[in-house]
Design a protein around this motif. Structure first.
Motif: not given
Lengths: 458, 291
Positions: A166-178, A302-303, A324-328
């Motif tokens: 079940a897909p989700a939106l993964f993101y590069n946490k470092d880029m989002l933090d920036a 980035a995502m 760092n990888i995150g998922v929303t």
């Protein structure tokens, strides 16, 4: 004057086309044990003691999975010394062609692994055997709802679910933090697509050389893979709306009786979503028009919209940690939805050893072996009870992915003509992403799909 | 007695070839012809319904088939118009045996021995709108980035360019063989009569090369009509069917839509078109000279 022989020779290569197509026709097979045995053959039934060879067709997997398959065969052989298992392994992309060739040649394997959404096609065409009579008690009820719907036909289960996605939106946490953005971690707080776009625009302004959203890595790359890109359209609908409403039709993407997609994939809501999707490439340029291999893991994007398999690929590519990888949760327009579907396996309707084939499947799909399987690939299980046995699903991010699967997961539109639907809608999505007029493209796709659906009467 | 023995020997040597031709060329043609009259699903080979010429009637109103045929004709025609003169020029250049022509010959022929799938992937990367090699070169000389495979106007020319790059080596090789087969004395006689280089090419080389040119034209046409891998890998027939080719369409009908009967009918029509074109080209390019 050219001789007739030379003329003939000069046109022979063209005949290769005919040869290719003809080769697939094969001779008309003589069914051996075709049709389904009417005698009950549940899990407790007595298996033959005569020597039996079961042929399996499956897809190439990771080394860990390959080792597991080898172990299963050896362990099963220990308990059933008279049953020999011969496995033929092909790349996943070749699986469907291989099945077609073996069926057309009249010599399909006893067990074949398939792409789950194709189950209905194989069931409709009587290539797969219904499995209900072979299943252990409670097995069917334990299957995740979306998976059960996807892999059943006329009330019977036709393929055993390997796993689920079940897909989700993964993101590069470092880029989002920036850019100072913390994406939500709970399904209830999921972004709308407009909120996601706002973030993508911020990312683009901050790092023009990095794509805010990775183009699809599925299929041929770039837009045009319904599993991923169909989510935009279906999330503009609402599964809880009245069945006759345009909102429900937008979510469903196909009529309940499976006869039409007109008014479903080209509903006003789907057209609006399509225009928004088109703007991602044509107006905002937040994602590439063409595929870029490995863009997200190479930090060129980035995502990404992907399933949890990306975590395994990340570990393979960056065994010592990359970023760092995150998922929303998956964003949405009207109501959240994610497309489900993964690999499965079934028993050929022509198998002369269905009970033995079922015994093997019941063995590899028992709880212990499913947990070993999860260890090998970390893809979500397709049975609810297995989640309770896997502590990893108690915490974010896996808890969120599990919640998505169980609460907003929807199978791809259920139809025996799934592969055809997929081919037509994928081409339409790709064209839209490259600037084709949304309304006429979707409407033409709907008309084309309907023509094909008519060839699959109930 | 000896004639009989010779005949038996000849028959013995010819049998494998005839068996091969029968099994792998003529039998499939027969199966395709027969199959085109049936409603056949690839996955249900033992269930067939006779429908006569219905598939052929369907084809008449099949917009996608018409589009695929038009694209294939444009692809073929463009290839012929560009590739043949280019190949002829290159063959003449190589035939001059100037310094560097050996290297040129290798460079021209290298793409021909490159697997088409690999070439398609590499060219696909070169055509990338943002980071592709071609757009980088265009950018360096001040030209805006082009969409190439993602534009419905540029995708077909982009695939044609790959086809020409890949197949020119073979046509050069064939024409070079033809050029080298023309006796030198003809040119010496022409030189004595005061013919210029261009006159020799026009009045000697081209007429004497007609048979080779015919072979090249027919071969190029057939190869072009069979274009498949480039389309499958680079565009899948898009955008908006702008690169949908007939063989790819046949493949889709057979292996994606599982409509084997219709795919057979399409293959039969394609075969008929190719035979007709080959015969027409043979008639137009008939030679009046033997040497």
């Amino acid at each position: 004057m050219e001789s007739p022989t030379r003329r003939l020779k000069s046109i022979v290569p063209a005949l290769v086309v005919a040869l290719l197509l003809s080769a697939c026709a094969g001779a008309t097979p003589t069914p051996t044990g075709a049709g389904v045995s009417s005698s009950p053959a549940g899990p407790s039934q007595t298996l033959t003691t005569a020597p039996v060879t079961l042929r399996i067709l499956r897809y190439t997997a990771t080394k860990a999975e390959e080792d597991l398959h080898a172990s299963w065969i050896a362990e099963f052989k220990k308990d059933h010394p008279n049953i020999t298992i011969e496995a033929e392994v092909v790349p996943f992309g070749e699986l469907s062609n291989k099945i077609q060739a073996s069926v057309a040649g009249g010599n399909p394997p006893d067990i074949f692994f398939i792409d789950g959404p194709n189950t209905k096609t194989y069931a409709y065409l009587k290539i797969l055997r219904p499995l209900d009579q072979y299943l252990p008690a409670g097995f069917k009820a334990d299957i995740v709802d979306a998976t059960l719907e996807e892999q059943s036909y006329q009330g019977q289960l036709y393929s055993m679910p390997d796993r689920q996605t079940a897909p989700a939106l993964f993101y590069n946490k470092d880029m989002l933090d920036a850019i100072g953005v913390k994406p939500p971690t709970k399904l209830a707080d999921a972004w709308t697509w407009d909120e996601a776009l706002k973030v993508w625009m911020q990312l683009k302004a901050k790092s023009p050389d990095v794509w805010p959203l990775e183009p699809s890595r599925f299929g041929a790359g770039g837009a045009g893979f319904y599993y991923r890109d169909g989510i935009f359209s279906r999330s503009a609908g609402d599964r809880s709306a009245p069945i006759s409403s345009s909102l429900y039709k937008t979510f469903a993407a196909i009529s309940p009786d499976g006869t039409t997609v007109q008014g479903y994939i080209d509903s006003p809501e789907a057209i609006t979503a399509g225009k928004w999707f088109q703007d991602l490439t044509m107006v905002h340029a937040v994602t590439s028009k063409v595929g870029i291999p490995n863009a997200f893991l190479d930090k060129k994007a980035a995502m990404t919209i992907d399933h949890e398999g990306i975590l395994g690929r990340m570990n393979t590519q960056y065994p010592n940690g990359g970023f760092n990888i995150g998922v929303t949760p998956m964003p949405y327009f009207k109501k959240p939805v994610v497309m489900t579907g993964s690999n499965a396996s079934g028993i050929s309707a022509r198998s002369t050893h269905p009970a033995e084939a079922a015994a093997y499947l019941n063995f590899i799909y028992n709880d212990a072996n499913r947990l070993r399987y999860w260890d090998a690939n970390r893809n979500m299980p397709a049975r609810k009870s297995l989640f309770d046995k896997l502590p990893a699903y108690k915490d974010y991010p896996l808890s969120m992915l599990k919640e998505q699967l169980l609460t907003i997961g929807a199978p791809r539109p259920p139809t025996p003509a799934w592969a055809i639907f997929d081919s037509i809608i994928n081409a339409a999505i790709k064209d839209i992403s490259l600037g084709a007029p949304v309304e006429t493209t979707l409407h033409k796709a709907a008309v084309d799909v309907d023509k094909e659906l008519a060839k699959y009467p109930k | 007695m000896r004639r009989l023995r010779d005949g038996a020997t000849i028959a013995l040597f010819l049998t494998p070839a005839f068996v091969g031709l029968g099994l792998f060329h003529f039998l499939p043609i027969f199966i395709a012809l027969r199959g085109s009259l049936f409603d056949l699903n690839l996955l249900v080979p033992d269930r067939e319904t006779f429908i006569g010429v219905e598939h052929y009637m369907t084809m008449l109103s099949d917009e996608e088939f018409r589009r695929s045929l038009l694209n294939t004709v444009v692809y073929t025609g463009t290839k012929l118009v560009i590739q043949l003169p280019l190949s002829f020029g290159l063959a003449l250049l190589i035939e001059t045996r100037l310094r560097g022509t050996t290297l040129l010959r290798s460079a021209i022929f290298a793409p021909t021995v490159t697997a088409v799938a690999i070439a398609a992937v590499i060219w696909g990367l070169m055509y990338q709108p943002q980071a592709g090699l071609i757009n980088s070169i265009l950018g360096a000389v001040g030209i805006e980035p082009q969409s190439f495979l993602t534009s419905k106007d540029q995708a077909l020319p982009s695939i044609i360019a790959l086809g020409i790059w890949q197949d020119t080596g073979l046509t050069v090789l064939i024409l070079l063989g033809g050029l080298q087969g023309i006796p030198r004395d003809f040119y010496e006689a022409a030189q004595l009569d005061g013919a210029s280089g261009w006159q020799a090419v026009r009045h000697l080389t081209l007429p004497l090369l007609r048979r080779t040119i015919l072979f090249t034209v027919v071969l190029t046409t057939i190869f072009a009509f069979k274009v498949f891998a480039e389309v499958k890998i680079m565009t899948e027939g898009g955008p908006e069917n702008s690169t949908l080719m007939t063989v790819y369409y046949i493949y889709k009908k057979a292996f994606v839509f599982l409509d084997l009967g219709y795919a057979f009918a399409l293959a039969v029509v394609l075969m008929a078109i190719l035979i007709a074109i080959a015969l027409l080209q043979g008639r137009i390019l008939r030679t009046r000279f033997e040497y």
